[in-house]
Write an enzyme that holds these catalytic residues in place. Structure first.
Site, PDB file in Angstrom:
ATOM      1  N   CYS A  91       0.864  -1.188   0.000  1.00 13.52           N
ATOM      2  CA  CYS A  91       0.000   0.000   0.000  1.00 13.52           C
ATOM      3  C   CYS A  91       0.895   1.232   0.000  1.00 13.52           C
ATOM      4  O   CYS A  91       1.638   1.461   0.959  1.00 13.52           O
ATOM      5  CB  CYS A  91      -0.916   0.000   1.222  1.00 13.52           C
ATOM      6  SG  CYS A  91      -2.001   1.437   1.337  1.00 13.52           S
ATOM      7  N   CYS A 254      -2.981   7.314  -4.657  1.00 12.24           N
ATOM      8  CA  CYS A 254      -2.723   5.868  -4.675  1.00 12.24           C
ATOM      9  C   CYS A 254      -1.298   5.558  -5.146  1.00 12.24           C
ATOM     10  O   CYS A 254      -0.986   5.645  -6.330  1.00 12.24           O
ATOM     11  CB  CYS A 254      -3.734   5.124  -5.543  1.00 12.24           C
ATOM     12  SG  CYS A 254      -3.633   3.324  -5.388  1.00 12.24           S
TER      13      CYS A 254
END
Length: 333
Positions: A91, A254
């Site tokens: 992530c 992201c």
């Protein structure tokens, strides 16, 4: 009476997206590698993910990172990533948030102007370089895991949408990259419900008809992210709406999605080594990406990407898991 479990965490946000960094209260997750720990957590400890991520302690777009002792001798910390959709191998925004917390909570030796942190993640080694001034983490650049294009300009039949052109790339997770124009939707947050429903339909179609599989990381065999590319995007500035299973948007640009997008652009010959690539989220926040090297993954051409962003600590808390609480494992509304 069964004792109350106490889990201590520091909350942060990375360009708008939360990361709940779990410092203690989970214990050491079994496994010889961080991916084995991720898989063990998924099989045996997933109730703790629900407890920390879902309501009433979290929300439908919650994300987190569980600190662990590293399984690699060359790393400072290990991490297992959790969010509403499950346990991710990597992530990007969460790593930027985690690195910020590690510096500002003095959980690593802090060096100015740059503190380097080596992280053992389920997807592999990730290096975070934190720009520090007066003890404050000003920005974080992560050198991500190798990223690559799985398929370029493929087409998938999607119920309700018809034949949808897409590409699929890996940047720590698998991402379907779809032009918003291809599904007849505008880059407009007032249409976010329509966009996320289109994303869920595309994910479902890919996972049913042509699921991806990482050649080296066990259990990475699905697509839970659709990066809808806004009109006018190119290899200098790309805007997107990131739809994520089971039905929410990434607030940040992201980090792993930025890596996947750079891999796709590099495969097209549009983004070369060393050029800055700006990736903008649905809320207007930005990451700066850069390809720093070319490599291979199981014989496939790949890139080594970096992603730079900012994070801020938003709170410190101790979460109490009381077995008498009817919502001790959270709920999804």
């Amino acid at each position: 009476m069964t004792p109350i479990r106490r889990i201590r965490a520091v909350d942060s946000h990375t360009e708008g997206m939360p990361t709940r960094v779990v410092l203690d209260g989970i214990g050491e997750i079994p496994g010889d590698t961080m991916n084995e720990r991720r898989l063990h957590f998924m099989a045996h400890l997933d109730h703790l993910r629900h407890f920390l991520m879902d309501e009433p302690r979290g929300h439908p777009a919650m994300s987190g990172a569980i600190l662990q002792r590293p399984t690699r001798a060359d790393c400072d910390w290990g991490v297992v990533y959790i969010e509403v959709s499950g346990c991710l191998p990597m992530c990007g925004h969460g790593t930027i948030g985690l690195a910020t917390v590690l510096v500002e909570e003095r959980l690593v030796e802090v060096v100015e102007p740059v503190t380097t942190i080596r992280l053992d993640t389920p997807a592999g080694l990730v290096i975070a370089s934190v720009a520090v001034s007066d003890g404050h983490a000003d920005a974080v650049t992560i050198e991500n895991v190798p990223s690559w294009t799985d398929r370029l300009d493929a087409v998938i039949e999607v119920p309700g949408l018809g034949a949808v052109p897409y590409s699929l790339a890996f940047g720590g997770n698998f991402y379907a990259l779809v032009d918003l124009d291809a599904v007849g939707l505008p880059f407009d947050r007032s249409r976010q419900r329509d966009v996320v429903e289109a994303g869920l339909a595309i994910m479902a179609a890919i996972n049913e008809q042509a699921p991806p599989s990482h050649p080296e990381i066990a259990g990475v065999d699905h697509c839970h992210h659709v990066e809808f590319i806004a009109p006018g995007s190119d290899a200098r500035l790309s805007r997107h709406a990131m739809a994520i299973h089971p039905g929410w948007f990434d607030r940040s640009p992201c980090g792993t999605g930025t890596s996947a997008r750079m891999a796709e652009l590099h495969t097209r010959g549009e983004l070369g080594l060393g050029a800055d690539f700006v990736n903008e989220s649905f809320i207007g926040s930005r990451f700066i990406g850069r390809i720093v090297a070319e490599t291979t993954v199981a014989g496939r051409p790949a890139i080594v990407p970096t992603v730079t962003g900012r994070a801020w600590i938003t709170g410190r808390a101790e979460y109490l898991l009381d077995p008498s609480d009817p919502f001790s494992e959270g709920f999804v509304f």
